[in-house]
Design a protein around this motif. Structure first.
Motif, PDB file in Angstrom:
ATOM      1  N   GLY A 149       0.807  -1.218   0.000  1.00 19.97           N
ATOM      2  CA  GLY A 149       0.000   0.000   0.000  1.00 19.97           C
ATOM      3  C   GLY A 149       0.843   1.273   0.000  1.00 19.97           C
ATOM      4  O   GLY A 149       0.390   2.318  -0.461  1.00 19.97           O
ATOM      5  N   GLY A 200      -7.466  -5.751   0.536  1.00 16.19           N
ATOM      6  CA  GLY A 200      -6.098  -5.227   0.561  1.00 16.19           C
ATOM      7  C   GLY A 200      -5.055  -6.297   0.794  1.00 16.19           C
ATOM      8  O   GLY A 200      -5.348  -7.493   0.820  1.00 16.19           O
ATOM      9  N   VAL A 248     -11.120 -11.414  -4.435  1.00 16.08           N
ATOM     10  CA  VAL A 248      -9.676 -11.660  -4.389  1.00 16.08           C
ATOM     11  C   VAL A 248      -9.292 -11.803  -2.924  1.00 16.08           C
ATOM     12  O   VAL A 248      -9.424 -10.865  -2.140  1.00 16.08           O
ATOM     13  CB  VAL A 248      -8.899 -10.508  -5.045  1.00 16.08           C
ATOM     14  CG1 VAL A 248      -7.401 -10.709  -4.864  1.00 16.08           C
ATOM     15  CG2 VAL A 248      -9.243 -10.431  -6.526  1.00 16.08           C
ATOM     16  N   TRP A 295      -2.104 -12.615  -6.714  1.00 16.89           N
ATOM     17  CA  TRP A 295      -1.959 -11.175  -6.839  1.00 16.89           C
ATOM     18  C   TRP A 295      -2.596 -10.758  -8.165  1.00 16.89           C
ATOM     19  O   TRP A 295      -2.353 -11.386  -9.194  1.00 16.89           O
ATOM     20  CB  TRP A 295      -0.480 -10.809  -6.812  1.00 16.89           C
ATOM     21  CG  TRP A 295      -0.271  -9.319  -6.826  1.00 16.89           C
ATOM     22  CD1 TRP A 295       0.015  -8.556  -7.910  1.00 16.89           C
ATOM     23  CD2 TRP A 295      -0.352  -8.435  -5.711  1.00 16.89           C
ATOM     24  NE1 TRP A 295       0.113  -7.228  -7.536  1.00 16.89           N
ATOM     25  CE2 TRP A 295      -0.112  -7.131  -6.195  1.00 16.89           C
ATOM     26  CE3 TRP A 295      -0.630  -8.606  -4.346  1.00 16.89           C
ATOM     27  CZ2 TRP A 295      -0.112  -6.012  -5.365  1.00 16.89           C
ATOM     28  CZ3 TRP A 295      -0.627  -7.484  -3.526  1.00 16.89           C
ATOM     29  CH2 TRP A 295      -0.374  -6.212  -4.028  1.00 16.89           C
ATOM     30  N   VAL A 296      -3.443  -9.746  -8.126  1.00 15.88           N
ATOM     31  CA  VAL A 296      -4.124  -9.305  -9.347  1.00 15.88           C
ATOM     32  C   VAL A 296      -3.755  -7.854  -9.634  1.00 15.88           C
ATOM     33  O   VAL A 296      -3.178  -7.181  -8.788  1.00 15.88           O
ATOM     34  CB  VAL A 296      -5.664  -9.375  -9.170  1.00 15.88           C
ATOM     35  CG1 VAL A 296      -6.127 -10.791  -8.909  1.00 15.88           C
ATOM     36  CG2 VAL A 296      -6.118  -8.433  -8.052  1.00 15.88           C
ATOM     37  N   ASP A 297      -4.112  -7.385 -10.804  1.00 14.79           N
ATOM     38  CA  ASP A 297      -4.031  -5.957 -11.072  1.00 14.79           C
ATOM     39  C   ASP A 297      -5.396  -5.382 -10.695  1.00 14.79           C
ATOM     40  O   ASP A 297      -6.354  -5.464 -11.451  1.00 14.79           O
ATOM     41  CB  ASP A 297      -3.715  -5.729 -12.555  1.00 14.79           C
ATOM     42  CG  ASP A 297      -3.593  -4.254 -12.898  1.00 14.79           C
ATOM     43  OD1 ASP A 297      -4.057  -3.408 -12.096  1.00 14.79           O
ATOM     44  OD2 ASP A 297      -3.047  -3.933 -13.961  1.00 14.79           O
ATOM     45  N   GLN A 298      -5.468  -4.851  -9.489  1.00 16.19           N
ATOM     46  CA  GLN A 298      -6.764  -4.414  -8.957  1.00 16.19           C
ATOM     47  C   GLN A 298      -7.392  -3.309  -9.804  1.00 16.19           C
ATOM     48  O   GLN A 298      -8.611  -3.254  -9.973  1.00 16.19           O
ATOM     49  CB  GLN A 298      -6.587  -3.953  -7.507  1.00 16.19           C
ATOM     50  CG  GLN A 298      -7.870  -3.501  -6.865  1.00 16.19           C
ATOM     51  CD  GLN A 298      -7.742  -3.292  -5.384  1.00 16.19           C
ATOM     52  OE1 GLN A 298      -7.516  -4.237  -4.631  1.00 16.19           O
ATOM     53  NE2 GLN A 298      -7.872  -2.068  -4.934  1.00 16.19           N
ATOM     54  N   GLY A 321      -8.580   0.736   2.347  1.00 17.74           N
ATOM     55  CA  GLY A 321      -7.214   1.228   2.267  1.00 17.74           C
ATOM     56  C   GLY A 321      -7.266   2.415   1.319  1.00 17.74           C
ATOM     57  O   GLY A 321      -8.072   2.417   0.373  1.00 17.74           O
ATOM     58  N   ASN A 356      -5.485   3.576  -1.054  1.00 19.16           N
ATOM     59  CA  ASN A 356      -5.278   3.326  -2.484  1.00 19.16           C
ATOM     60  C   ASN A 356      -6.526   2.732  -3.114  1.00 19.16           C
ATOM     61  O   ASN A 356      -6.925   3.112  -4.214  1.00 19.16           O
ATOM     62  CB  ASN A 356      -4.105   2.379  -2.711  1.00 19.16           C
ATOM     63  CG  ASN A 356      -2.824   2.953  -2.171  1.00 19.16           C
ATOM     64  OD1 ASN A 356      -2.388   4.015  -2.576  1.00 19.16           O
ATOM     65  ND2 ASN A 356      -2.232   2.264  -1.203  1.00 19.16           N
ATOM     66  N   SER A 357      -7.134   1.787  -2.406  1.00 11.52           N
ATOM     67  CA  SER A 357      -8.350   1.163  -2.940  1.00 11.52           C
ATOM     68  C   SER A 357      -9.451   2.202  -3.117  1.00 11.52           C
ATOM     69  O   SER A 357     -10.191   2.163  -4.101  1.00 11.52           O
ATOM     70  CB  SER A 357      -8.826   0.038  -2.018  1.00 11.52           C
ATOM     71  OG  SER A 357      -7.908  -1.039  -2.072  1.00 11.52           O
TER      72      SER A 357
HETATM   73  N1  UDP Z   1      -3.421  -4.660  -4.860  1.00  6.87           N
HETATM   74  C1  UDP Z   1      -3.305  -5.240  -6.094  1.00  6.87           C
HETATM   75  N2  UDP Z   1      -3.510  -6.582  -6.209  1.00  6.87           N
HETATM   76  C2  UDP Z   1      -3.832  -7.368  -5.154  1.00  6.87           C
HETATM   77  C3  UDP Z   1      -3.963  -6.765  -3.891  1.00  6.87           C
HETATM   78  C4  UDP Z   1      -3.761  -5.408  -3.774  1.00  6.87           C
HETATM   79  O1  UDP Z   1      -3.018  -4.558  -7.097  1.00  6.87           O
HETATM   80  O2  UDP Z   1      -4.003  -8.566  -5.340  1.00  6.87           O
HETATM   81  C5  UDP Z   1      -3.115  -3.220  -4.735  1.00  6.87           C
HETATM   82  C6  UDP Z   1      -4.335  -2.346  -4.673  1.00  6.87           C
HETATM   83  O3  UDP Z   1      -4.783  -2.028  -5.966  1.00  6.87           O
HETATM   84  C7  UDP Z   1      -3.781  -1.138  -3.931  1.00  6.87           C
HETATM   85  C8  UDP Z   1      -2.765  -1.754  -2.993  1.00  6.87           C
HETATM   86  O4  UDP Z   1      -2.447  -3.016  -3.518  1.00  6.87           O
HETATM   87  O5  UDP Z   1      -3.116  -0.278  -4.832  1.00  6.87           O
HETATM   88  C9  UDP Z   1      -3.299  -1.928  -1.599  1.00  6.87           C
HETATM   89  O6  UDP Z   1      -3.359  -0.707  -0.982  1.00  6.87           O
HETATM   90  P1  UDP Z   1      -4.581  -0.262  -0.065  1.00  6.87           P
HETATM   91  O7  UDP Z   1      -4.256   1.093   0.447  1.00  6.87           O
HETATM   92  O8  UDP Z   1      -5.864  -0.384  -0.788  1.00  6.87           O
HETATM   93  O9  UDP Z   1      -4.635  -1.328   1.095  1.00  6.87           O
HETATM   94  P2  UDP Z   1      -3.516  -2.032   2.036  1.00  6.87           P
HETATM   95  O10 UDP Z   1      -3.084  -3.241   1.288  1.00  6.87           O
HETATM   96  O11 UDP Z   1      -2.416  -1.039   2.236  1.00  6.87           O
HETATM   97  O12 UDP Z   1      -4.273  -2.365   3.257  1.00  6.87           O
END
Ligand code: UDP
Ligand code: UDP
Length: 458
Positions: free
Chosen positions: A15, A281, A308, A334-337, A354, A356-357
């Motif tokens: 994150g 997340g 996911v 792991w995906v491209d969210q 989170g 970013n989400s």
């Molecule tokens: N993410 C992703 N693929 C996954 C899991 C998470 O791309 O399988 C990315 C999501 O898009 C975001 C980040 O990881 O950019 C997670 O940040 P966030 O602030 O949402 O939550 P945290 O993981 O810090 O609790």
């Protein structure tokens, strides 16, 4: 004048790293050269994300044999559980000699952006005469509410065991808060973090003496709180986001294959079925019992969903997968969210909020069903639901969410009137986000100003 050279050092969690990689992309597009520091174990993820770019990546050795951190673990999402994360913050300071050694070998640096949890980098920045900006990772709203924890902490303590008792915080009298809006670990006298909190606060306090803060948000989203910060708190917060809208490096479709979940979404699109995206997340620990309730809630809601789930939380459950086979998909990779959120059949996001989400969901015009779990996520959820109006909130005041409640909220988001309103609003806000980062927008200008200001000084 030579082009600006920016040093980035993200904290070792997904994150806090992903948005800094996006910042790297923005800086490159502004003609800057970028050097990024990380640790050896985090390098593969970062170099994949930055392949096809000119960012130079330098490993700083991470200390070994730290109590409570399994060997080889150098990021919070790989910890056995999140109670160990403060140890990772503390261990990171041992990277200082390696950090300074690497600094001596680099060409002149215009400025550095280092994570809020790497506050010790300020001393090095001062020693080397480099302006330090802080990557804070959250909104102006939660920064403004949390920068001076003591008054609100007292209010939280005063509300005793009543999670729903309302109070106001003097500087923002127009918002009603309850204990439910804060991380339980923040007030719990038994908190596992208590022991380490002072050290962490010390890191965060270095922000106050830094040159500025890079905020992954845009001014129009929360101008009241951005203004408040820049007027009353400081150092200056530069809103340059949403960073998720930065142009992605070219390597997206690794080896050209379409992922099975994207194919599944394509199928749902053809069938005209809206899909709820479910993801909490990269870090959240969720109990086995809670996972069961989520399954039952999703199953009974009748909606189509793509979930996911981190593999460490997902036990094989053939019965569940069979029951939901036509309308649910579980992904344990792991995906491209962003790619998922941007798929046009995705019409709702059950999210831990989170930051970013939240940004990614808004930018993809997807309304949120907010289920905050820790840290500043409850404040993010408050912002999503009450301040910007782009989602609904799961009631977490009992510390546990029943499947019946989840089912009701999922249906409301996907099929109800409130969901409809949030969907309408998120389009508006998503549009404003796109404008902010486009040429001439507020975030666009803020990043240019920052680069010009600091580049001229060097
Ligand atoms: N993410 C992703 N693929 C996954 C899991 C998470 O791309 O399988 C990315 C999501 O898009 C975001 C980040 O990881 O950019 C997670 O940040 P966030 O602030 O949402 O939550 P945290 O993981 O810090 O609790
Ligand atoms: N994962 C995560 N954050 C990461 C890497 C992985 O949340 O930085 C999740 C990923 O979605 C998968 C699980 O953790 O569900 C296992 O990850 P990985 O494939 O890297 O396996 P590991 O090396 O942890 O066994």
């Amino acid at each position: 004048m030579a082009s600006p050279h920016v040093l980035l050092f993200p904290f070792m969690s997904k994150g806090h790293t992903i948005p800094v990689l996006q910042l790297a992309s923005l800086l490159l597009h502004r003609g800057a050269s970028v050097t990024l520091f990380t640790t050896p174990a985090n390098r593969p993820f970062i170099s994949t994300a930055l392949s096809d770019t000119t960012v130079s990546i330098i490993d700083i050795p991470f200390p070994k044999n730290i109590d409570g951190i399994p060997p080889g673990v150098e990021s919070t999402d790989k910890l056995p559980d999140m109670s160990q994360w403060p140890r990772l913050v503390i261990a990171a300071k041992l990277m200082k000699p390696g950090f300074e050694k690497a600094l001596t070998s680099l060409p002149r640096i215009s400025f550095m952006v280092t994570d809020v949890f790497l506050g010790w980098t300020l001393e090095s920045a001062q020693k080397f005469g480099i302006p330090r900006l802080v990557y804070h990772g959250t909104s102006n709203f939660s920064m403004a509410l949390s920068f001076d924890a003591s008054p609100s902490q007292q209010l939280l303590i005063d509300s005793g065991s009543d999670n729903k008792k309302l109070f106001t915080i003097p500087r923002f009298p127009w918002i009603k808060f309850s204990k439910n809006d804060f991380d339980p670990a923040f007030v719990d006298p038994e908190s596992q973090y208590k022991k380490h909190i002072e050290y962490i606060l010390e890191q965060v306090q270095a922000t106050g003496k830094s040159y500025g803060i890079i905020v992954n948000s845009f001014y129009e989203l929360e101008s009241v709180y951005a203004d408040y910060w820049n007027r009353e708190v400081k150092p200056k917060a530069w809103c340059v986001g949403p960073l998720c809208l930065a142009p992605a490096p070219q390597n997206k479709a690794e080896n050209g294959q379409t992922r099975s979940w994207i194919q599944w979404l394509d199928r749902k699109q053809e069938e005209g079925k809206p899909v709820l995206f479910v993801a909490f997340g990269s870090q959240a620990d969720i109990s086995r019992e809670q996972i069961k309730q989520i399954k039952t809630g999703l199953e009974n809601s009748g909606v189509n969903f793509l979930w996911v789930v981190r593999s460490k939380l997902a036990e094989d459950d053939d019965e569940f997968e069979y029951q939901v086979r036509d309308r649910g998909m579980l992904v344990k990779e792991w995906v491209d969210q962003r790619e998922i959120l941007e798929h046009s059949c995705v019409q709702g996001f059950l999210s831990h909020c989170g930051w970013n989400s939240v940004m990614e969901s808004i930018c993809a015009n997807v309304p949120i069903l907010a289920w905050p779990m820790m840290a500043e996520q409850p404040l993010n959820a408050k912002m999503v639901v009450e301040v910007i109006g782009v989602g609904l909130r799961v009631d977490t005041s009992d510390g546990f969410v029943s499947w019946e409640h989840l089912k009701k909220m999922v249906k409301e988001l996907m099929e109800g009137e409130m969901g409809k309103m949030a969907r309408k609003k998120v389009k508006e806000v998503g549009g404003a986000a796109a404008k902010a980062v486009a040429e001439g927008g507020s975030s666009w200008k803020a990043l240019n100003e920052l680069i010009n200001e600091l580049h001229e000084e060097t």
